[in-house]
Design an enzyme around this catalytic site. Structure first.
Site, short mmCIF file in Angstrom:
data_model
loop_
_atom_site.label_atom_id
_atom_site.label_comp_id
_atom_site.label_asym_id
_atom_site.label_seq_id
_atom_site.Cartn_x
_atom_site.Cartn_y
_atom_site.Cartn_z
N ASP A 20 -5.72 2.96 7.70
CA ASP A 20 -7.33 2.86 7.95
C ASP A 20 -7.40 1.20 8.17
O ASP A 20 -8.46 0.74 8.23
CB ASP A 20 -7.84 3.56 6.56
N GLY B 61 -0.28 4.38 0.28
CA GLY B 61 -1.07 5.62 1.00
C GLY B 61 -0.08 6.20 1.95
O GLY B 61 1.22 6.32 1.94
N PHE B 62 -0.68 7.23 2.84
CA PHE B 62 0.05 7.96 3.57
C PHE B 62 0.87 6.90 4.61
O PHE B 62 2.14 7.32 4.78
CB PHE B 62 -0.77 8.78 4.47
N GLY C 240 0.85 -1.29 0.06
CA GLY C 240 0.15 0.04 -0.04
C GLY C 240 0.78 1.40 0.00
O GLY C 240 1.81 1.50 0.81
N GLU D 38 -17.64 18.36 2.36
CA GLU D 38 -16.87 19.03 1.20
C GLU D 38 -17.49 18.85 -0.02
O GLU D 38 -17.55 19.59 -0.78
CB GLU D 38 -15.48 18.53 1.14
N ALA E 231 -5.54 11.12 7.61
CA ALA E 231 -4.21 10.97 7.31
C ALA E 231 -3.21 11.45 8.43
O ALA E 231 -2.16 10.40 8.42
CB ALA E 231 -3.90 12.21 6.23
N GLN E 232 -3.21 12.10 9.27
CA GLN E 232 -2.33 12.40 10.58
C GLN E 232 -2.09 11.05 11.21
O GLN E 232 -0.72 10.78 11.62
CB GLN E 232 -2.99 13.48 11.41
N VAL F 226 -1.93 -7.52 -4.13
CA VAL F 226 -1.87 -8.95 -3.39
C VAL F 226 -2.86 -9.99 -3.78
O VAL F 226 -4.29 -9.12 -3.15
CB VAL F 226 -1.34 -8.41 -1.99
#
Lengths: 455, 455
Positions: free
Chosen positions: A309, A22-23, A20, A179, A326-327, A88
């Site tokens: 996540d 991601g962040f 992965g 948003e 994200a943090q 995967v």
């Protein structure tokens, strides 16, 4: 020694495989830069997606390329790093092997950072007819659907069908839903008038449906209240504490008894871990996530970790884990990298402590909410902070520059250049109700009339 | 009076329907701004495509959004203009009616500006297995295929298969083929080393195959010769006067006896008019184009005109018509608009005269050829002129700015940010030879080896 040699020879260095980009995954890889390991990162895309701005790709505010960054580029200087674009298929943790579409891959340490997928809570019908927005292709599909339905509304003569084409329902009032509905409100108020003068803005309706008692549930009461007020001011119909019962592509049923006729249902009501199959030792908990201890170790393994996540860090202090933002992913990634380095030196691991830098969400032009610790503010200044934080978080100076140009341009002109249907979205089996028949019906299409008059 | 009313009421003004939002169609619509007519423009996309830079979208140099411009935006200030996103299904010229996917549309004057499609000369196999590049989705498919095959080459252990994945054959040596093979040469020489350090640039081969005795056949001998020299300097294998006999997705047969094993065949060898069905009165000539007189009138009609790549203006002076370039389309569009205005005033029409401003083609960094009348030059200065002309021709200041940033950025760093596989390209029936089996064969994949060693 080329990175490929790492893979060809069963090198002397232990191999850390990260699934992965991601962040969370990126942060682990970056922080292992100096560690005596081979780092192999796998992702099904060859780019990292900056998810916080996906909704702007969907609403046509920025181009997809600006929030996607080629993973190879990020690590072009990192000697102990190798990337493979591969999905995967199965984790064989007992054998320390990943089965992927490019063949089996051995690991010494496995980091599962596969993130989250949209959760339809098992409702296949809603899954089929509503639009998720967790990836760039999904955001582009959403963009296409929105614009296609406006184009269809232009030529739709049946007022009911036209209304349904111009009705947008966002399900889920988290940051994404807020948003997204905000930018749809802006599309209605600012863009429609200019770009679709033939459509009556008042006929375009935007709904936001949230199951919890308030939107932005993870934010402060104050921020939630203000966000809802902002949205309502923009003409978004916000309702809390209500749930979607069903959606068949035409009619959305809500448990407060309402039935909304709409062709546009945007689903941001839930997420679930995007977990590759294979781990079945009871480590998988609610939301298809992997339960870990404070060291991110997946229950039952010492060399398998999960962060971001797809994971939930369950400790006495955090029975519910941390929010899926994200943090958290970034801080978990950094911490895990340090712990892996400690493992290699047989040093004791350090437990994870989350430092909450606060939360930001934007509703629209000059409208955002900010919870920074005890400092809470909303409106223009929060919006500036939001823009600054997001611009600075983008990978790459060029992306920052180009997103800034887009934002500045549309701030002053409200013209978003990227309102393009690059590929038509076609759900396949359910076709948009093409107005063709209308031309034949007793209530003929405008041009049909003209034509017959002329013929 | 909203534009919609134009369509609803059979208004007092004559209606000019333009099919196609390319260079030709846009120019007609713009120049009818002040004419006493209703202008209705139809296109299957909601944007205008700046075709001269399509190849850079394919090679990942710029993002798709920068060369696409929403048609509604271009005409947002033009009162007598209406746009419909719709494909034309049939022209019923005797009835002055277009049949479209959004219903029938009546016209008083019809302008067919549907442009050109890729011509496979009836070879279904080549059509199926090779990649065309006439639209943005096609360019993005090509980008995805190129990058996917490099990713597959990384994990391919069979040297023959790997070679085929890294072999690129561009068929057709017109400007598109030259610019495309040039940018592939640059990908090999400059990008591969940085972004795919595990791949040997020497294993990547680029071929350009042209049927005529020289590339850039419409340019001067001098420009052709220099372009070929530039390409060969960049390591592109250029062969003239040879033709492709067949391609089955794996082996490309050329009539000089060569057989090239390749997974990447880029087809820019010919175009044909993208002509909607309906006109069958012998006006359709070679290349599925509409023959017109010097006033762009389609043979047999006084109110049906054809311009741009879908048409061929046949006069004594131009038995073969004009080349299919943007300049011709633009000048034809302007001239036709003036003639339609004259028609309305019962003034005599003026015949079309093409003013050749010259030709430009770029081969790569600092390498371009320019034929400007009798002034011919090649190299760095031609390349600057090429960049300036193309930047200035882009619609919209923002697009110019963003393309400039991309060009400047990649000029100094050779990093193109947009080398992304946004959507995987999958031809469907022919799958890329997945290395999975390799892992099981006696010659196992690297990781399989490592894994078994470890297991």
């Amino acid at each position: 020694m080329t990175p490929m040699e790492h893979l060809d020879t069963n090198g002397p260095l232990p191999r850390v495989v990260i699934v992965g980009g991601g962040f969370a995954g990126l942060e682990v890889a970056k922080n292992l830069r100096k560690a005596p390991v081979e780092v192999l990162l796998l992702d099904k895309h060859n780019y990292h997606t900056f998810q916080p701005l996906l909704y702007q790709v969907a609403s046509g505010g920025i181009e997809a390329e600006s929030i996607a960054f080629p993973i190879r580029r990020i690590f072009s200087d990192q000697k102990n790093f190798v990337f493979r674009m591969a999905e995967v298929q199965r984790i064989e943790a007992e054998q320390n092997i990943l089965h992927t579409e490019v063949g089996p891959i051995r690991y010494d340490y496995l980091v599962i950072a596969t993130g989250a997928d949209t959760n339809f809570f098992g409702n296949e019908e809603i899954k089929h007819y509503s639009m998720p927005m967790k990836s760039i292709p999904e955001a582009l599909n959403l963009r296409s659907l929105i614009l296609q339905n406006l184009e269809l509304a232009l030529v739709e003569k049946d007022p009911e069908k036209k209304k349904a084409l111009m009705t947008f329902v966002v399900v889920g009032g988290g940051p994404t839903g807020v948003e997204l509905s905000g930018s749809l409100g802006e599309l209605r108020n600012k863009v429609l008038v200019k770009e679709y003068p033939e459509l009556d803005p008042n006929e375009m309706r935007v709904f936001l449906v949230e199951g919890k008692p308030r939107v932005l549930g993870t934010f402060s009461e104050q921020a939630s209240a203000k966000a809802a007020r902002f949205l309502r001011k923009m003409g978004v119909d916000v309702s809390n504490g209500v749930h979607v019962k069903s959606y068949d592509g035409y009619e959305l049923l809500i448990d407060d008894g309402r039935c909304i006729r709409t062709r546009n249902v945007l689903w941001s009501a839930g997420v679930m871990g995007a977990l590759p199959p294979g781990i079945t030792n009871g480590a998988v908990v609610r939301g298809n996530r992997l339960q870990t201890d404070a060291y991110f170790r997946v229950k039952g393994f010492n060399n398998v970790f999960a962060i971001g996540d797809v994971s939930v860090v369950v400790t006495e202090a955090t029975p519910e884990g941390y929010p899926g933002v994200a943090q958290v992913a970034i801080q978990e990634g950094g911490q895990l990298a340090k712990n892996i380095a400690r493992l290699l030196k047989n040093e004791p691991l350090k437990p994870f402590k989350y430092f909450d830098k606060g939360s930001l969400a934007t509703i629209g032009r000059n409208k955002a909410v900010a919870d920074l610790g005890f400092i809470r503010f909303q409106g223009f200044f929060a919006w500036l902070v939001w823009m600054f934080v997001h611009l600075m978080s983008l990978v790459g100076a060029r992306n920052r520059l180009i997103v800034f140009i887009n934002w500045a341009g549309s701030y002053f002109t409200f013209n978003s250049i990227t309102r393009l249907i690059i590929r038509r979205f076609d759900r396949g089996d359910i076709e948009q109700p093409a107005p063709k028949p209308a031309a034949a019906t007793p209530a003929p299409s405008a041009d049909a009339t003209a034509a017959t008059r002329n013929a």
